[in-house]
Enzyme design. Structure first.
Site: not given
Ligand SMILES: Cc1cc2nc3c(=O)[nH]c(=O)nc-3n(C[C@H](O)[C@H](O)[C@H](O)COP(=O)(O)OP(=O)(O)OC[C@H]3O[C@@H](n4cnc5c(N)ncnc54)[C@H](O)[C@@H]3O)c2cc1C
Ligand SMILES: Cc1cc2nc3c(=O)[nH]c(=O)nc-3n(C[C@H](O)[C@H](O)[C@H](O)COP(=O)(O)OP(=O)(O)OC[C@H]3O[C@@H](n4cnc5c(N)ncnc54)[C@H](O)[C@@H]3O)c2cc1C
Lengths: 266, 392
Positions: B170, B371
């Protein structure tokens, strides 16, 4: 070399225009830097930036000159953020309602005392759109007039400027010695976005505000009372008529031809 | 039906009243950039799942948008609030665009700026600020997402060099990056490396079939005996704390960015409802539509106030990780809910790329997850409130 760029603060061109006592209502709408003046600033930057390369303090400078209300500092700030070095704002309550003749007088008097080699203007303002200030400036200053520039070349060593003058009639090559007044069209460049560093640096740049007497023009020569024309009334442009939609069922061409003949388009 | 001029949701509370002239000017430039350079193309980029990263990076770099809140090394050096406002405008365009800028400035450049050697800073930062060099940040692995401390990627000393082996998953901009910040286990603990992606043993594979953040390039990184010099190790990074601090930087931008996606969704729905007619009138006149708008606008303004508040704390250098967690926790979910509601107001028209709302909605699913996931941030806040860590 010293370049002046004339910049006007105008109401946002997307905002609805309203007339108050024959004058455009400027208070109620967002004010921005006249679109075309960004092209003038960009072109001036492209002239001086290569010349200043390698020098910490710029030798060749750009001064923005604007006549308008105190609020015009917002538009000036944008030009300074793009990279112009300093600015002069001529602001005076006696200027309200000034027409193009008065505007050009005030700008010319300001330019006269500045020791400029070249003056850049936009071709027209997006609000009044008279497209006359550059010519009037050249006439008042007695300088060469190079308008509708779509391409430009400056040779500082020989104090010469060349342009391609682009109008509906065609392209003309013109040149002049300094000093000269140049107006630019949109084709000439793609104005940069103000950089964030430029925005921060613009805070430290000087904007000198001058009154009419500072530039040596008397109040009696400007303002609404001296304007050669008066706006009595204005109305919104009538909405466009609905267009004709031609469905092509094999005979679309005929229908188009019929329409063109009927409207006498050719 | 009486009608007054509609008020923009942000004007309702005058949330922007305390912004300085400089902050407004920076926000305006970012907005103009998005209007002109992004909005006309974004639906196409999204559909083709591609975005011209290099071209955009050069344009963003010219403005000073990359690493804009960092000092020196050709970075603009703005305050944190200005950086947030730029993120807001970028994400009003698309979360993928904001991700590009976050990964470049707050993850990759920040890592070098904060933990790099002088030589690394001079080599990479000016190029990255200009957008001539692209960075990526490799922390996540296929089996270690929320729990990066267990990462398997490892670096072994080999004289003055390191040999890195492992995979990352990712990784935004992995396929276009010139420099990769790679986090790996070593005998001394977790360390970071600024690796030139041309080095033999570095491979990036594009991840396809995404239904979210399509206007962003996401990659799997594979390191096979990737040999780098000790001079490429980030000397200041001595534990997992380093990448986590980078994430906190980027997360801060997300607090504002999500407000942008939400604002654009609400603006789109308001404009649509004013002109879409059903049962002989605009759907904006229905009480149910208005109740949706009231809830969305309140949520939007609350998110903006929270963002501006955290911005102020960050501007004086006092922001705490749990404060940033609370910002992301509230704003990512808030924006997602606003985008979903906006989508409902557009009815069938809302599900195409012709309008931005579905795109924002799909993007925000990623934003909710990367995040630090929504759940992990609730655990951070929970830990702050109770003193008890509940991650395991
Ligand atoms: C009766 C009357 C009343 C008016 N009242 C007002 C009024 O109250 N307030 C008002 O603002 N206008 C008023 N105007 C319009 C005003 O005359 C023009 O805006 C002005 O003289 C400049 O002309 P323009 O904008 O058409 O310039 P153009 O000739 O279209 O502009 C070309 C270029 O000249 C330069 N330029 C133009 N104006 C300025 C400026 N002010 N400062 C620096 N550079 C400039 C720019 O580079 C611009 O791109 C009035 C006009 C009339 C006829
Ligand atoms: C488009 C995209 C771009 C990305 N870009 C980058 C990048 O550039 N660099 C990078 O390093 N990473 C990147 N990521 C990775 C991202 O940070 C991770 O996806 C994220 O950290 C979550 O990890 P995971 O996907 O493995 O989910 P998991 O960690 O497997 O989580 C799955 C679910 O379990 C929940 N969960 C996990 N642990 C707990 C717990 N203790 N308590 C409660 N719930 C828990 C999570 O909240 C989540 O709901 C990107 C991801 C995406 C989708």
């Amino acid at each position: 070399m010293k370049i002046a760029v004339c910049v006007k603060q105008v109401p946002d061109s997307w905002a609805e225009k309203k007339l108050v006592d024959g004058l455009l209502d400027r208070a109620g709408v967002d004010a921005v830097l006249n679109d075309l003046d960004e092209y003038a600033i960009e072109e001036a930057l492209r002239v001086v930036e290569p010349l200043n390369e390698g020098n910490d303090a710029p030798i060749h400078t750009i001064t923005l000159i604007s006549m308008g209300p105190d609020r015009a500092t917002e538009a000036i700030r944008k030009g300074l953020s793009m990279g112009a070095h300093d600015a002069i704002l001529i602001s005076d309550s006696a200027l309200v309602g000034s027409d193009a003749l008065a505007t050009s007088k005030v700008l010319a008097e300001t330019i006269k005392s500045g020791g400029f080699d070249l003056v850049f203007c936009g071709t027209e303002s997006t609000d009044a759109r008279m497209s006359v200030i550059p010519a009037m400036l050249a006439q008042r200053l007695g300088w060469a007039q190079l308008t509708f520039a779509g391409a430009l070349k400056v040779d500082v060593a020989s104090s010469k400027v060349e342009i391609d003058r682009m109008t509906d009639a065609g392209v003309e090559s013109m040149s002049a010695n300094f000093p000269a007044v140049i107006s630019v069209i949109e084709k000439i460049n793609e104005p940069r976005y103000p950089s964030f560093k430029g925005i921060m640096a613009s805070k430290k740049k000087t904007v000198t505000t001058k009154s009419l007497s500072d530039v040596g023009v008397s109040a009696g020569e400007v303002g609404l009372a001296t304007a050669w024309s008066v706006v009595d009334d204005a109305a919104a442009r009538p909405p466009r008529e609905k267009g004709l939609k031609v469905e092509d069922a094999g005979n679309g061409g005929d229908k188009l031809a019929e329409y063109i003949l009927e409207k006498r388009i050719v | 039906m009486t009608k007054k001029d509609p008020v923009h949701p942000f004007d309702l509370l005058d949330v922007q009243r305390e912004l300085t002239e400089e902050q407004r000017a920076i926000q305006k430039v970012a907005r103009d950039f998005v209007d002109k350079e992004v909005k006309p193309h974004i639906a196409g980029w999204y559909e083709s799942s591609d975005i011209p990263v290099r071209e955009l990076a050069l344009k963003l770099g010219a403005i000073g948008m990359l690493g804009m809140h960092l000092e020196g090394y050709s970075c603009a050096g703005t305050d944190a609030t200005s950086y947030g406002l730029a993120c807001l405008e970028l994400e009003a365009g698309d979360s993928g665009l904001r991700s590009l800028v976050s990964v470049q400035g707050s993850l990759s450049m920040f890592a070098i700026h904060e933990y790099g050697s002088e030589a690394q800073k001079e080599r990479w930062l000016p190029e990255m600020a200009a957008g001539r060099a692209i960075g990526c940040f490799g922390l996540t692995e296929a089996d270690f997402g929320s729990n990066p401390s267990g990462m398997l990627t490892n670096a072994k000393r080999d004289g003055d060099n390191w040999i890195i082996n492992g995979n990352k998953m990712w990784i935004t901009n992995g396929t276009v990056a010139d420099v990769a910040i790679i986090w790996a286990q070593t005998d001394e603990g977790i360390r970071g490396f600024a690796v030139d992606t041309k080095t033999a043993g570095f491979q990036a594979n594009l991840i396809k079939h995404k239904l979210s953040l399509r206007a962003s390039l996401t990659a799997e990184l594979v390191f096979t005996n990737l040999k780098v010099s000790d001079a490429d190790r980030l000397p200041g990074a001595t534990s997992l704390r380093a990448p986590l601090m980078c994430l906190a930087e980027a997360r801060y931008g997300i607090i504002f960015g999500t407000v942008g996606a939400a604002r654009d969704s609400l603006e789109t729905a308001l404009a649509y409802a004013a002109t879409r007619e059903q049962f002989d009138g605009p759907i904006a006149r229905h009480q149910m539509t208005q109740a949706k708008f009231a809830a969305m606008a309140t949520r939007l303004n609350t998110a903006m106030l929270l963002a501006l508040h955290i911005g102020k704390i960050k501007d004086v250098g006092q922001v705490q990780p749990q404060q940033i967690s609370m910002g992301k926790y509230n704003n990512a979910m808030g924006a997602l809910e606003i985008a979903r509601e906006a989508r409902s107001i557009l009815g069938g028209a809302g599900i195409t790329t012709e309008y931005s709302v579905f795109r924002h909605m799909a993007n925000l699913e990623t934003v909710l997850t990367y995040e630090g996931t929504h759940e992990i941030h609730s655990l951070v806040i929970g830990e702050a409130l109770t003193g008890i860590a509940a991650y395991r």
